[in-house]
Design a protein around this motif. Structure first.
Motif, PDB file in Angstrom:
ATOM      1  N   PRO A 155       0.919  -1.163   0.029  1.00 28.41           N
ATOM      2  CA  PRO A 155      -0.080  -0.038   0.065  1.00 28.41           C
ATOM      3  C   PRO A 155       0.717   1.265  -0.047  1.00 28.41           C
ATOM      4  O   PRO A 155       1.437   1.883   1.100  1.00 28.41           O
ATOM      5  CB  PRO A 155      -0.753  -0.097   1.354  1.00 28.41           C
ATOM      6  CG  PRO A 155       0.025  -0.961   2.016  1.00 28.41           C
ATOM      7  CD  PRO A 155       0.921  -1.653   1.323  1.00 28.41           C
ATOM      8  N   VAL A 156       1.215   1.693  -1.158  1.00 29.58           N
ATOM      9  CA  VAL A 156       2.103   2.739  -1.335  1.00 29.58           C
ATOM     10  C   VAL A 156       2.063   4.183  -0.514  1.00 29.58           C
ATOM     11  O   VAL A 156       2.969   4.743   0.292  1.00 29.58           O
ATOM     12  CB  VAL A 156       2.637   3.179  -2.896  1.00 29.58           C
ATOM     13  CG1 VAL A 156       3.484   4.360  -2.851  1.00 29.58           C
ATOM     14  CG2 VAL A 156       3.233   1.812  -3.552  1.00 29.58           C
ATOM     15  N   VAL A 157       0.722   4.566  -0.606  1.00 25.94           N
ATOM     16  CA  VAL A 157       0.126   5.546   0.530  1.00 25.94           C
ATOM     17  C   VAL A 157       0.485   5.364   1.693  1.00 25.94           C
ATOM     18  O   VAL A 157       1.216   6.136   2.295  1.00 25.94           O
ATOM     19  CB  VAL A 157      -1.088   6.043  -0.024  1.00 25.94           C
ATOM     20  CG1 VAL A 157      -1.538   7.139   0.913  1.00 25.94           C
ATOM     21  CG2 VAL A 157      -1.499   6.418  -1.486  1.00 25.94           C
ATOM     22  N   ARG A 158       0.221   4.305   2.022  1.00 23.39           N
ATOM     23  CA  ARG A 158       0.395   4.019   3.646  1.00 23.39           C
ATOM     24  C   ARG A 158       1.960   3.680   3.940  1.00 23.39           C
ATOM     25  O   ARG A 158       2.506   4.419   4.926  1.00 23.39           O
ATOM     26  CB  ARG A 158      -0.537   2.683   3.991  1.00 23.39           C
ATOM     27  CG  ARG A 158      -0.314   2.434   5.328  1.00 23.39           C
ATOM     28  CD  ARG A 158      -0.864   1.223   5.849  1.00 23.39           C
ATOM     29  NE  ARG A 158      -2.132   0.709   5.261  1.00 23.39           N
ATOM     30  CZ  ARG A 158      -2.463  -0.514   5.082  1.00 23.39           C
ATOM     31  NH1 ARG A 158      -1.734  -1.468   5.908  1.00 23.39           N
ATOM     32  NH2 ARG A 158      -3.500  -1.032   4.385  1.00 23.39           N
ATOM     33  N   ASP A 159       2.662   3.290   2.948  1.00 22.34           N
ATOM     34  CA  ASP A 159       4.004   3.378   3.171  1.00 22.34           C
ATOM     35  C   ASP A 159       4.724   4.735   3.394  1.00 22.34           C
ATOM     36  O   ASP A 159       5.531   5.159   4.048  1.00 22.34           O
ATOM     37  CB  ASP A 159       4.999   2.629   2.077  1.00 22.34           C
ATOM     38  CG  ASP A 159       4.952   1.145   2.368  1.00 22.34           C
ATOM     39  OD1 ASP A 159       4.341   0.745   3.407  1.00 22.34           O
ATOM     40  OD2 ASP A 159       5.236   0.278   0.909  1.00 22.34           O
ATOM     41  N   MET A 160       4.189   5.484   2.311  1.00 23.01           N
ATOM     42  CA  MET A 160       4.607   7.022   2.161  1.00 23.01           C
ATOM     43  C   MET A 160       4.510   7.605   3.521  1.00 23.01           C
ATOM     44  O   MET A 160       5.342   8.445   4.145  1.00 23.01           O
ATOM     45  CB  MET A 160       4.457   7.713   1.167  1.00 23.01           C
ATOM     46  CG  MET A 160       4.858   7.284  -0.239  1.00 23.01           C
ATOM     47  SD  MET A 160       6.624   7.135  -0.293  1.00 23.01           S
ATOM     48  CE  MET A 160       7.033   5.414  -0.011  1.00 23.01           C
TER      49      MET A 160
END
Length: 470
Positions: A155-160
């Motif tokens: 989940p790239v948004v969550r990672d960022m």
């Protein structure tokens, strides 16, 4: 037949004192609320393109204006800033989340807060934080490596979000908040969604009712305050000057009374910086991954620069001035998807903005999303082209054709911090990986408090090879 913008350009300001702005009619009582709720970004773009540099409409029972021309923005944000205040109900809603911190305060209170915080954002101090930023990004790269081997989407948004929250906690507050990431993110998601919904429906009463909706807002706010309260309490036990923002706030004394900040005031400042300092950068980075995947040539140029400058090693603060194209990629991402996509002010007194009459007591809206897509300043505005940000191109445009960090005295205090952080994170991760959206997922903007990609941007982590010319 000429469009509204051509008419505005041809009109001679010397002939009449002002023009009356036109705009979408809307419905009785509610004005344009229904259209804004249905498609916020589309409505903003249509209003600007159809009605010119200053548009007028009704949002609920109140009069409102949308100013999109750079000269009009300069007037509001810089030249006549005292006539456009944050006594606006959108900021009243935000105060329910962060209290009266640096973003929402005004007048002498804001000036004191700004002077107090400014030293923490001097370039030398920010450069000293580079190692923390890169170390955190490198640890995320290892998690991406595990996902790449297993084929598990990230989940790239969550990672960022988790990455930038960690960096803000360590760099600005000297605190490890990794254990709090899930709680902070979940609470902020509730507050962000409800704040926007309450704004768009003019639901302005405080969340005090015994309903599930209001209880969720109160609980999310309490979660954030508890996290920040623990940070402050821990630092109170070992109060010393660590050179970070929290130290400056905790040790500062009022010049007249000698009093220090109480915990309530500290909580507002820390919460404001924590939320604003991680959400905006994370959102910008998430959109950058989307745009790089959709545009292979800029992605190739980015990789070539990273290979040539870094040669496979981790970046440092000294590399940032050499990562020219990397910064342009970030700038162009901020142009197309500015995290702060719309902002509002309250008009104090009657005024004239770019030749248009503005009534005192009205709301005034500005949208980086719209202005940064206007064809007269940005040829082929939907195209992702980082070389729009060469020194020559920048000099040829009006100052406020691009304002993702706003401008004037209220320009974002953390802009240099965010740009260095974004450059270093992008350089660290893009050296090794190319996130690719999972099959069937189409990115779409979700205009909440910030303009993030919807559904957390599920992506497969694919490795990349260094270019053979490096």
């Amino acid at each position: 037949m000429k469009g509204a913008r051509a008419v505005a350009r041809d009109w001679n300001l010397m002939n009449v004192p002002f023009r009356i702005a036109t705009g979408p009619r809307g419905l009785p009582l509610i004005g344009v609320i229904r259209d804004v709720r249905k498609d916020t970004l589309g409505w903003l773009m249509r209003t600007a393109l159809e009605h010119g540099p200053v548009a007028q409409y009704r949002f609920g029972p109140g009069r409102a204006y949308l100013v999109t021309h750079p000269e009009g923005l300069k007037h509001v944000l810089q030249d006549h800033v005292k006539n456009y205040t944050k006594d606006h109900f959108s900021y009243a809603l935000f105060r329910r989340i962060g209290g009266d911190g640096l973003i929402t305060s005004q007048g002498e209170t804001w000036l004191k807060q700004r002077r107090l915080a400014q030293p923490a954002f001097h370039r030398a101090r920010i450069s000293a934080m580079a190692e923390q930023m890169v170390r955190a990004a490198a640890e995320l790269a290892e998690h991406w490596s595990e996902s790449q081997r297993s084929g598990t989407p990230r989940p790239v948004v969550r990672d960022m979000m988790a990455l930038t929250l960690r960096i803000v906690g360590e760099a600005l507050f000297g605190t490890d908040v990794r254990a709090e990431v899930e709680a902070v993110s979940a609470a902020f998601n509730v507050l962000s969604e409800q704040t926007v919904e309450r704004f768009r429906s003019l639901r302005l009463l405080p969340p005090v009712l015994p309903t599930a909706y209001d209880r969720a807002f109160r609980q999310a706010g309490a979660t954030l305050r508890d996290v920040v309260g623990r940070v402050i309490a821990e630092r109170r036990k070992h109060l010393e000057d660590r050179g970070d923002l929290l130290s400056m706030f905790m040790l500062a004394r009022d010049e007249e009374t000698g009093e220090q900040m109480d915990d309530a005031h500290l909580q507002a400042e820390v919460l404001t910086m924590m939320l604003a300092g991680h959400e905006t950068t994370a959102t910008a980075l998430a959109w950058t991954w989307v745009l790089l995947e959709q545009n292979p040539e800029p992605e190739r140029k980015l990789h070539e620069e990273l290979d040539a400058v870094l040669g496979g090693r981790l970046p440092t603060a000294d590399d940032v001035p050499r990562l020219v194209y990397t910064r342009r990629v970030l700038d162009e991402s901020l142009r197309l998807y500015p995290p702060v996509y719309v902002l509002s002010r309250k008009v104090v007194e009657d005024d004239t903005v770019y030749g248009y009459q503005i009534r005192g007591g009205a709301s005034l809206d500005m949208s980086p999303y719209v202005t940064q897509r206007l064809p007269e300043f940005w040829p082929e505005p939907e195209r992702f082209e980082p070389d729009r940000f060469t020194p020559e191109q920048i000099a040829a445009r009006p100052r406020y054709a691009y304002f993702p960090f706003l401008g004037g005295p209220r320009q974002c205090i953390g802009s240099n911090f965010a740009l260095m952080e974004g450059t270093l994170i992008l350089a660290t991760l893009a050296q090794r990986y190319r996130p690719r959206m999972v099959a069937g997922y189409t990115p779409r903007p979700e205009p909440l408090i910030t303009l993030r990609p919807a559904d957390e941007l599920p992506s497969l982590i694919t490795p990349r090879e260094r270019s053979t010319t490096a």
